[in-house]
Design an enzyme around this catalytic site. Structure first.
Site, PDB file in Angstrom:
ATOM      1  N   ARG A   1       1.178   1.862  -5.882  1.00 50.05           N
ATOM      2  CA  ARG A   1       1.402   0.803  -4.892  1.00 50.05           C
ATOM      3  C   ARG A   1       0.111   0.100  -4.487  1.00 50.05           C
ATOM      4  O   ARG A   1       0.146  -0.933  -3.802  1.00 50.05           O
ATOM      5  CB  ARG A   1       2.067   1.396  -3.646  1.00 50.05           C
ATOM      6  CG  ARG A   1       3.420   1.987  -3.895  1.00 50.05           C
ATOM      7  CD  ARG A   1       3.980   2.561  -2.619  1.00 50.05           C
ATOM      8  NE  ARG A   1       4.128   1.556  -1.603  1.00 50.05           N
ATOM      9  CZ  ARG A   1       5.190   0.779  -1.448  1.00 50.05           C
ATOM     10  NH1 ARG A   1       6.204   0.908  -2.273  1.00 50.05           N
ATOM     11  NH2 ARG A   1       5.248  -0.112  -0.497  1.00 50.05           N
TER      12      ARG A   1
ATOM     13  N   LYS B   1       2.547  -2.336  -7.960  1.00 49.08           N
ATOM     14  CA  LYS B   1       3.918  -2.162  -8.415  1.00 49.08           C
ATOM     15  C   LYS B   1       4.921  -2.859  -7.506  1.00 49.08           C
ATOM     16  O   LYS B   1       5.893  -3.434  -7.964  1.00 49.08           O
ATOM     17  CB  LYS B   1       4.225  -0.659  -8.477  1.00 49.08           C
ATOM     18  CG  LYS B   1       5.623  -0.326  -8.991  1.00 49.08           C
ATOM     19  CD  LYS B   1       5.777  -0.688 -10.444  1.00 49.08           C
ATOM     20  CE  LYS B   1       7.158  -0.382 -10.984  1.00 49.08           C
ATOM     21  NZ  LYS B   1       7.409  -1.119 -12.239  1.00 49.08           N
TER      22      LYS B   1
ATOM     23  N   TRP C   1      -4.055  -1.653  -1.193  1.00 50.81           N
ATOM     24  CA  TRP C   1      -4.151  -2.837  -2.043  1.00 50.81           C
ATOM     25  C   TRP C   1      -4.478  -3.977  -1.083  1.00 50.81           C
ATOM     26  O   TRP C   1      -3.627  -4.378  -0.292  1.00 50.81           O
ATOM     27  CB  TRP C   1      -2.837  -3.091  -2.763  1.00 50.81           C
ATOM     28  CG  TRP C   1      -2.916  -4.147  -3.817  1.00 50.81           C
ATOM     29  CD1 TRP C   1      -3.359  -3.998  -5.105  1.00 50.81           C
ATOM     30  CD2 TRP C   1      -2.548  -5.514  -3.695  1.00 50.81           C
ATOM     31  NE1 TRP C   1      -3.272  -5.185  -5.769  1.00 50.81           N
ATOM     32  CE2 TRP C   1      -2.780  -6.143  -4.943  1.00 50.81           C
ATOM     33  CE3 TRP C   1      -2.045  -6.296  -2.654  1.00 50.81           C
ATOM     34  CZ2 TRP C   1      -2.529  -7.486  -5.169  1.00 50.81           C
ATOM     35  CZ3 TRP C   1      -1.789  -7.641  -2.886  1.00 50.81           C
ATOM     36  CH2 TRP C   1      -2.029  -8.217  -4.138  1.00 50.81           C
TER      37      TRP C   1
ATOM     38  N   ASN D   1       1.179  -0.425   6.000  1.00 49.48           N
ATOM     39  CA  ASN D   1       1.513  -1.230   4.829  1.00 49.48           C
ATOM     40  C   ASN D   1       2.212  -2.487   5.343  1.00 49.48           C
ATOM     41  O   ASN D   1       3.198  -2.378   6.062  1.00 49.48           O
ATOM     42  CB  ASN D   1       2.458  -0.425   3.920  1.00 49.48           C
ATOM     43  CG  ASN D   1       3.013  -1.251   2.783  1.00 49.48           C
ATOM     44  OD1 ASN D   1       2.375  -2.197   2.318  1.00 49.48           O
ATOM     45  ND2 ASN D   1       4.200  -0.895   2.324  1.00 49.48           N
ATOM     46  N   GLY D   2       1.692  -3.655   5.000  1.00 57.79           N
ATOM     47  CA  GLY D   2       2.294  -4.899   5.481  1.00 57.79           C
ATOM     48  C   GLY D   2       1.207  -5.860   5.959  1.00 57.79           C
ATOM     49  O   GLY D   2       0.030  -5.697   5.626  1.00 57.79           O
TER      50      GLY D   2
ATOM     51  N   LYS E   1       4.294  -9.683 -20.297  1.00 62.66           N
ATOM     52  CA  LYS E   1       3.897  -8.296 -20.536  1.00 62.66           C
ATOM     53  C   LYS E   1       2.490  -8.261 -21.139  1.00 62.66           C
ATOM     54  O   LYS E   1       1.664  -7.472 -20.734  1.00 62.66           O
ATOM     55  CB  LYS E   1       4.910  -7.646 -21.486  1.00 62.66           C
ATOM     56  CG  LYS E   1       5.227  -6.218 -21.249  1.00 62.66           C
ATOM     57  CD  LYS E   1       6.250  -5.897 -20.201  1.00 62.66           C
ATOM     58  CE  LYS E   1       5.994  -6.435 -18.838  1.00 62.66           C
ATOM     59  NZ  LYS E   1       7.104  -6.274 -17.928  1.00 62.66           N
TER      60      LYS E   1
ATOM     61  N   HIS F   1       7.271 -30.733 -28.552  1.00 60.98           N
ATOM     62  CA  HIS F   1       7.005 -31.548 -27.362  1.00 60.98           C
ATOM     63  C   HIS F   1       5.660 -31.211 -26.723  1.00 60.98           C
ATOM     64  O   HIS F   1       5.415 -31.575 -25.581  1.00 60.98           O
ATOM     65  CB  HIS F   1       8.147 -31.375 -26.356  1.00 60.98           C
ATOM     66  CG  HIS F   1       9.474 -31.773 -26.911  1.00 60.98           C
ATOM     67  ND1 HIS F   1       9.833 -33.088 -27.097  1.00 60.98           N
ATOM     68  CD2 HIS F   1      10.503 -31.032 -27.388  1.00 60.98           C
ATOM     69  CE1 HIS F   1      11.042 -33.133 -27.639  1.00 60.98           C
ATOM     70  NE2 HIS F   1      11.464 -31.912 -27.832  1.00 60.98           N
TER      71      HIS F   1
ATOM     72  N   GLU G   1       9.163 -13.151 -21.123  1.00 62.95           N
ATOM     73  CA  GLU G   1       8.863 -11.775 -20.721  1.00 62.95           C
ATOM     74  C   GLU G   1       7.808 -11.154 -21.649  1.00 62.95           C
ATOM     75  O   GLU G   1       6.913 -10.444 -21.185  1.00 62.95           O
ATOM     76  CB  GLU G   1      10.158 -10.933 -20.718  1.00 62.95           C
ATOM     77  CG  GLU G   1       9.989  -9.442 -20.547  1.00 62.95           C
ATOM     78  CD  GLU G   1       9.336  -8.998 -19.234  1.00 62.95           C
ATOM     79  OE1 GLU G   1       9.084  -9.848 -18.359  1.00 62.95           O
ATOM     80  OE2 GLU G   1       9.040  -7.794 -19.104  1.00 62.95           O
TER      81      GLU G   1
ATOM     82  N   GLU H   1      -0.192  -9.170 -18.468  1.00 61.02           N
ATOM     83  CA  GLU H   1      -0.491  -8.207 -17.405  1.00 61.02           C
ATOM     84  C   GLU H   1      -1.104  -6.918 -17.933  1.00 61.02           C
ATOM     85  O   GLU H   1      -1.859  -6.264 -17.218  1.00 61.02           O
ATOM     86  CB  GLU H   1       0.731  -7.936 -16.513  1.00 61.02           C
ATOM     87  CG  GLU H   1       1.866  -7.170 -17.121  1.00 61.02           C
ATOM     88  CD  GLU H   1       2.991  -6.895 -16.094  1.00 61.02           C
ATOM     89  OE1 GLU H   1       4.134  -6.770 -16.520  1.00 61.02           O
ATOM     90  OE2 GLU H   1       2.709  -6.805 -14.884  1.00 61.02           O
TER      91      GLU H   1
ATOM     92  N   CYS I   1       0.862  -1.176   0.000  1.00 61.52           N
ATOM     93  CA  CYS I   1       0.000   0.000   0.000  1.00 61.52           C
ATOM     94  C   CYS I   1       0.898   1.225   0.000  1.00 61.52           C
ATOM     95  O   CYS I   1       2.099   1.102   0.200  1.00 61.52           O
ATOM     96  CB  CYS I   1      -0.859   0.040   1.261  1.00 61.52           C
ATOM     97  SG  CYS I   1      -1.806  -1.456   1.516  1.00 61.52           S
TER      98      CYS I   1
HETATM   99  C1  AGP Z   1       6.618  -6.757 -14.148  1.00 63.92           C
HETATM  100  O1  AGP Z   1       5.999  -6.190 -15.238  1.00 63.92           O
HETATM  101  C2  AGP Z   1       5.783  -7.128 -13.052  1.00 63.92           C
HETATM  102  N1  AGP Z   1       4.828  -6.162 -12.712  1.00 63.92           N
HETATM  103  C3  AGP Z   1       6.391  -7.939 -11.925  1.00 63.92           C
HETATM  104  O2  AGP Z   1       6.580  -9.206 -12.466  1.00 63.92           O
HETATM  105  C4  AGP Z   1       7.693  -7.470 -11.238  1.00 63.92           C
HETATM  106  O3  AGP Z   1       8.754  -7.533 -12.129  1.00 63.92           O
HETATM  107  C5  AGP Z   1       7.945  -8.339  -9.995  1.00 63.92           C
HETATM  108  O4  AGP Z   1       6.887  -8.170  -9.101  1.00 63.92           O
HETATM  109  C6  AGP Z   1       9.260  -8.056  -9.313  1.00 63.92           C
HETATM  110  O5  AGP Z   1       9.315  -6.760  -8.820  1.00 63.92           O
HETATM  111  P1  AGP Z   1      10.679  -6.127  -8.352  1.00 63.92           P
HETATM  112  O6  AGP Z   1      11.562  -6.026  -9.544  1.00 63.92           O
HETATM  113  O7  AGP Z   1      10.296  -4.784  -7.803  1.00 63.92           O
HETATM  114  O8  AGP Z   1      11.258  -7.024  -7.310  1.00 63.92           O
END
Ligand code: AGP
Length: 607
Positions: free
Chosen positions: A27, A602, A70, A96-97, A484, A503, A480, A487, A2
């Site tokens: 966040r 994030k 969040w 936060n936590g 992308k 396979h 990756e 998400e 958060c």
């Molecule tokens: C990436 O697009 C993601 N949102 C996510 O996978 C991110 O890379 C992951 O949560 C790791 O975050 P960090 O690099 O802040 O540790």
């Protein structure tokens, strides 16, 4: 997971707190709230803008706390939004936590007559502090917070207020980030220093176990219960503009477009263009220990993990070092025995990912050298690793990692070069230096094709599934690219090694299932070409990411995006750019908020 913000000083707190919340919204954004004395509390479900609409015209108070949530415990509702308070509505708190023993604490407080209104773990903490302040031996809020936190298991970054001490904030941290902004006669608290920049560049990062008291007269820090002489603030030289969108519609696009600049910044002063000699200041202290390293374990989550997979190929090829790469979220439960000559390298943009931090702590417990590649300066992973390299990518606000990934790849290349003193010839080293130097310009060339990529996103926008394939250095980029797309556009996508097609995954291919093939002119070019032929034979639409000048690819692929030629180990830095743009345009075309994909945040500071 958060965002929390606090202010104490002489100004009206409300506009400062609301601006802070907007900067921290990445966040978490399912509900938000604010508390000030004398105005009281306002909460709203939804984004910070919903809270803004709900605020009364006149709000007064020169100290206050605010939160953007969040959800972890309890649905995203008004009542579960922070700030929370106790029975007497005297102590107010943002958090936060996760409070792991909240149920037990809640039961004990219920027996004492406390009644709870929310389903959150946080509310328990507000009750507990208030109970100790009113019924215990605590002389003031600080003492009550210290006593309460001794009874808590879990993680927290908190800011607390006592309605009877309106000019005081108490902040504390264990496992969740807290930065203090040091102004003149005014002080700020934030989960992320980037949200402080507008007011001050002097920042104090709280360590785990710290409790800080802030009033208009000054601030103090108590470290694990012991008085300190205060901490000297660090000066943050970030460019304030870099936390704004800079004229782009979304942070994600702005951050993709920043890639050339990021590549310059991540390599600046770190590699000698003429000799290829690498110097990474953050590793100098441990340099003698690096010579004894025989094995590297890379840990990270999501995109950072995929960067680690590219790192594996780099370290193995350039430095001839054995490398394993682990999801940090798995590593912490593997009970893996680590050899003493192993270095554990944590990759994290935020530097706060709970699983990655836990992996670092486990590696330290076993006596290994811990290294970090981290973007957020002063973050937990940056501070807890023995040594490390900052990305210098600047704040990344879009939830999807783009520029940070590119800089992680570049820093990994530099690190692999550093480790390859004995394995690479002087000439090879120079070739790498020249190739790294050309990367920013080459990324510019790819970015110029963004309108073509936009058209492709439109053309393939109705597909329900996508496959991404690549081999060797391109395999992690296939993973990756798929992540992308998932998400940002919520479209099902899978990444595969092209060698694995026969396979299993080939069975899925038909005319409605497009494949994005990463097929630059490298050691596996011909192999991936054959895999593409197999897909074509099954009428699967093909988009190729190929090396400029490759005309043959046009006979196989339906569409081609060209990237400039570079050394194979550096190709991922180029080939991922079109995939980031493709995901962006597809998400935007579908009308989604690409900066804040649903269900994601994030910074994943809880497990
Ligand atoms: C990436 O697009 C993601 N949102 C996510 O996978 C991110 O890379 C992951 O949560 C790791 O975050 P960090 O690099 O802040 O540790």
């Amino acid at each position: 997971m958060c965002g929390i913000y606090g202010y104490v000083g002489a100004k009206e707190a409300a506009p400062i707190l609301m601006k802070g919340l907007r900067a921290l919204e990445y966040r978490g954004y399912d509900s938000a709230g604010i508390f000030m004395i004398p105005s009281g509390v306002v909460k709203a479900k939804g984004e910070v803008s919903a809270l803004q609409k709900k605020l009364p015209k006149k709000l007064s108070g020169t100290a206050g706390i605010a939160h953007t949530r969040w959800a972890t415990h309890g649905a995203p509702t008004n009542v579960n939004a922070h700030p929370h308070t106790g029975n007497l509505k005297r102590v107010w708190l943002v958090h936060n936590g996760i409070i792991e023993n909240y149920q037990e604490l809640r039961d004990a407080l219920k027996k004492k007559g406390n009644t709870f209104v929310s389903a959150t773990d946080t509310e328990v903490l507000a009750h507990l502090i208030e109970d100790i302040l009113v019924n215990g031996n605590a002389k003031n809020l600080e003492e009550a917070v210290v006593a309460a936190l001794k009874r808590v298991h879990g993680t927290y970054g908190i800011v607390v207020m006592d309605a009877e001490e309106p000019d005081t904030l108490v902040a504390a941290r264990l496992g969740s980030p807290i930065a203090l902004g040091i102004g003149k006669g005014e002080y700020f608290v934030s989960s992320d220093p980037s949200a402080l920049l507008e007011h001050t560049r002097n920042v104090v990062y709280l360590n785990d176990g710290d409790v800080s008291v802030l009033t208009p007269e000054g601030y103090s820090v108590l470290a694990r219960g012991k008085k300190t002489n205060g901490r000297v603030p660090e000066y943050l030289d970030w460019d304030a503009d870099s936390i704004q969108k800079g004229g782009y519609e979304h942070f994600m696009m702005k951050e993709i477009m920043e890639a050339p600049e990021v590549l310059v910044n991540s390599a600046r002063g770190r590699i000698d263009k003429k000799t290829g000699a690498v110097k990474l200041g953050g590793l100098e202290e441990v340099r003698p220990r690096l010579k004894d390293i025989k094995h590297i374990v890379i840990v990270g989550c999501g995109t950072a993990y995929y960067a680690g997979l590219v790192g594996k190929y780099l370290f193995m090829e350039l430095a001839r070092l054995p490398v394993t790469v682990e999801f940090a979220s798995e590593f912490r439960y593997q009970n893996a025995p680590l050899l003493k000559d192993t270095a554990v390298l944590a990759i994290s943009q935020s530097g706060e990912t709970a699983d990655t931090l836990a992996a670092v702590r486990e590696a330290k417990r076993q006596g290994c050298l811990t290294l970090g590649i981290v973007n957020a300066v002063g973050s937990s992973i940056a501070r807890e690793t023995d040594a490390g390299v900052y990305n210098h990518a600047g704040p990344e606000i879009g939830v999807a990692s783009t520029k940070a990934f590119i800089s992680q790849l570049e820093v990994l290349a530099l690190l692999a070069l550093l480790f390859s003193e004995k394995t690479l010839s002087a000439e090879d080293r120079r070739r790498y230096a020249r190739a790294i130097d050309r990367l920013p310009q080459q990324v510019e060339e790819i970015l110029k094709q963004k309108d073509t990529i936009k058209k492709l996103a439109k053309k393939y926008g109705r597909a329900r599934d996508f496959l991404f394939i690549g081999r060797a250095y391109q395999f992690p980029i296939a993973l990756e690219g798929a992540l992308k797309l998932k998400e940002i556009s919520y479209v099902h996508a899978e990444g595969y090694s092209s060698g694995e097609m026969k396979h299993g995954p080939l069975a899925m291919i038909d005319g409605s299932f497009p494949t994005v093939a990463l097929v630059p002119k490298d050691a596996t070019y011909k192999k991936t070409l054959s895999n593409m032929e197999e897909i074509k034979a099954r009428k699967g639409p093909l988009i190729a990411i190929a090396t400029a000048g490759d005309t043959r690819i046009k006979d196989i692929a339906d569409d081609v995006i060209y990237i400039p030629n570079t050394l194979e180990p550096l190709t991922p830095i180029l080939s991922v750019v079109p995939l980031q743009l493709f995901a962006y345009y597809l998400g935007v075309a579908k009308g989604y908020n690409v900066d804040k994909p649903r269900n994601l945040a994030k910074s994943v500071t809880v497990e």
